[in-house]
Motif scaffolding. Structure first.
Motif, short mmCIF file in Angstrom:
data_model
loop_
_atom_site.label_atom_id
_atom_site.label_comp_id
_atom_site.label_asym_id
_atom_site.label_seq_id
_atom_site.Cartn_x
_atom_site.Cartn_y
_atom_site.Cartn_z
N TYR A 115 83.85 55.38 25.83
CA TYR A 115 83.41 56.41 24.89
C TYR A 115 81.94 56.26 24.51
O TYR A 115 81.28 57.26 24.20
CB TYR A 115 84.30 56.42 23.65
CG TYR A 115 85.57 57.22 23.89
CD1 TYR A 115 85.51 58.59 24.08
CD2 TYR A 115 86.80 56.59 23.97
CE1 TYR A 115 86.65 59.32 24.33
CE2 TYR A 115 87.96 57.32 24.22
CZ TYR A 115 87.87 58.68 24.40
OH TYR A 115 89.00 59.42 24.66
N VAL B 8 86.10 63.32 16.03
CA VAL B 8 86.10 62.92 17.44
C VAL B 8 86.17 61.40 17.50
O VAL B 8 85.55 60.71 16.69
CB VAL B 8 84.84 63.44 18.17
CG1 VAL B 8 84.85 63.02 19.64
CG2 VAL B 8 84.73 64.95 18.05
N ASP C 118 88.68 62.33 25.53
CA ASP C 118 88.79 63.40 24.53
C ASP C 118 87.57 64.32 24.68
O ASP C 118 86.44 63.85 24.80
CB ASP C 118 88.79 62.81 23.12
CG ASP C 118 90.06 62.05 22.79
OD1 ASP C 118 90.71 61.56 23.72
OD2 ASP C 118 90.37 61.94 21.59
N SER D 250 92.88 68.04 25.96
CA SER D 250 92.18 66.81 25.56
C SER D 250 91.27 67.04 24.35
O SER D 250 90.55 66.12 23.95
CB SER D 250 91.35 66.27 26.72
OG SER D 250 92.17 65.95 27.83
N GLU E 14 93.97 57.28 27.64
CA GLU E 14 95.12 57.84 26.93
C GLU E 14 95.81 56.79 26.05
O GLU E 14 96.55 57.15 25.13
CB GLU E 14 96.13 58.42 27.92
CG GLU E 14 95.63 59.66 28.63
CD GLU E 14 96.65 60.23 29.61
OE1 GLU E 14 97.68 59.55 29.83
OE2 GLU E 14 96.43 61.31 30.14
N VAL F 257 94.72 57.42 22.72
CA VAL F 257 95.32 58.66 22.23
C VAL F 257 96.72 58.39 21.69
O VAL F 257 97.10 58.85 20.60
CB VAL F 257 95.38 59.73 23.34
CG1 VAL F 257 96.15 60.95 22.86
CG2 VAL F 257 93.98 60.12 23.78
N TYR G 48 91.43 66.81 21.18
CA TYR G 48 92.26 66.30 20.10
C TYR G 48 91.65 66.54 18.72
O TYR G 48 92.37 66.69 17.74
CB TYR G 48 92.53 64.81 20.31
CG TYR G 48 93.48 64.54 21.44
CD1 TYR G 48 94.85 64.60 21.24
CD2 TYR G 48 93.01 64.28 22.73
CE1 TYR G 48 95.74 64.38 22.29
CE2 TYR G 48 93.89 64.07 23.78
CZ TYR G 48 95.25 64.12 23.55
OH TYR G 48 96.12 63.92 24.60
#
Length: 296
Positions: free
Chosen positions: A60, A169, A157, A232, A23, A26, A234
């Motif tokens: 990621y 993304v 995400d 999530s 996060e 984010v 986004y």
């Protein structure tokens, strides 16, 4: 990908120092209004000592490499039977509290206390009680970690699988490592979906959002379910990607997803909720909407 035949190192399972560390990225990408962050300013949140977010990038890389269409189907078949455990609702919060996060710089509170802070922020702003309950339950899906799931299959995400990857993304370059990247059935046109099919017909990357949505889908109104299932996502609700998959119902529900997210991200503060005072309200709230026991 058949993960039953794949072994992972500890770093590949848990690259983040904190379950919530994803996060951080984010909040840096999408700063939100200060109104909910009552105890400190927005720029003080997620303030980890190391300025470089190499663990988030590694997270990621793994997420985008292994979250294939087949992987999602496998996890849905495994976990959506809800045959792992069954327990009273309040025992379920104690179960979630077994997920100890000693490295989160924002709070020393346990998982349940964070959920209370989220739900209390929603309640204090006068939103309906079903939304308060949505705040209380929104992270319950993180119990997936207690069933041995890697971090990259629990948080992060989310994005559609079986559809062309969007550059909206986060870290889209890592999708090149995903076997689905070479699959023209997934990467051409609208992938395996029809244009305007609606998000309810789209398989999202696997994680706590989808899991808690499936757990709560018979107990909350549609607006709350969208909050759980897509908070999530986004690339959709912040970047406007994947519009070709949406129907009019998704567009109508978008406002509820946007309303919810700041309460999750900015409600943490170091003062613990007064559970003794709050308990009667939440016991009545849970009894109003949820069954006596929850299945996992």
């Amino acid at each position: 990908m058949d993960n039953k035949k794949t072994s992972f190192t500890e770093k590949e399972v848990n690259p983040l120092t904190s379950l919530d560390q994803w996060e951080d990225a984010v909040l840096e990408r999408y700063p939100t209004p200060e109104s909910i962050a009552t105890s400190k300013s927005v720029d003080e949140y997620r303030n980890y000592d190391t300025p470089e977010r190499d663990t988030v990038r590694e997270f990621y890389r793994l997420n985008h490499t292994y979250q294939t269409y087949d992987f999602v189907q496998q996890k849905r078949a495994d976990f959506l039977q809800f045959n792992k455990r069954e327990m009273p609702v309040w025992d379920a919060f104690n179960f979630l509290n077994e997920l100890v996060d000693d490295s989160d710089p924002d709070t020393d509170l346990d998982q349940f206390q964070h959920l209370l802070q989220t739900s209390e922020a929603i309640r204090n702003d006068g939103h309906p009680d079903w939304m308060v309950l949505t705040g209380l339950m929104h992270d319950m899906g993180k119990v997936l970690c207690l069933f041995g799931e890697p971090q990259w299959a629990v948080v992060g995400d989310t994005f559609p699988v079986g559809a062309p990857y969007s550059d909206k993304v986060v870290y889209p370059e890592y999708f090149r490592n995903n076997p689905d990247y070479q699959n023209t059935a997934y990467q051409e046109g609208t992938g395996v979906y029809k244009r305007g099919c609606g998000l309810r017909n789209v398989h999202m990357s696997w994680g706590h959002d989808e899991y808690v949505y499936q757990m709560m889908k018979d107990h909350l109104p549609e607006s709350g379910l969208y909050m759980l299932r897509y908070h999530s996502f986004y690339a959709w609700h912040r970047e406007g990607a994947y519009d070709y998959l949406l129907d009019d119902h998704d567009r109508e529900m978008l406002k509820w997803v946007k309303l919810f997210n700041p309460y999750d991200l900015y409600s943490k503060n170091p003062v613990p909720p007064d559970w003794k005072t709050l308990r009667p309200y939440y016991e009545d709230l849970v009894a109003k909407y949820l069954p006596a026991t929850l299945k996992f």
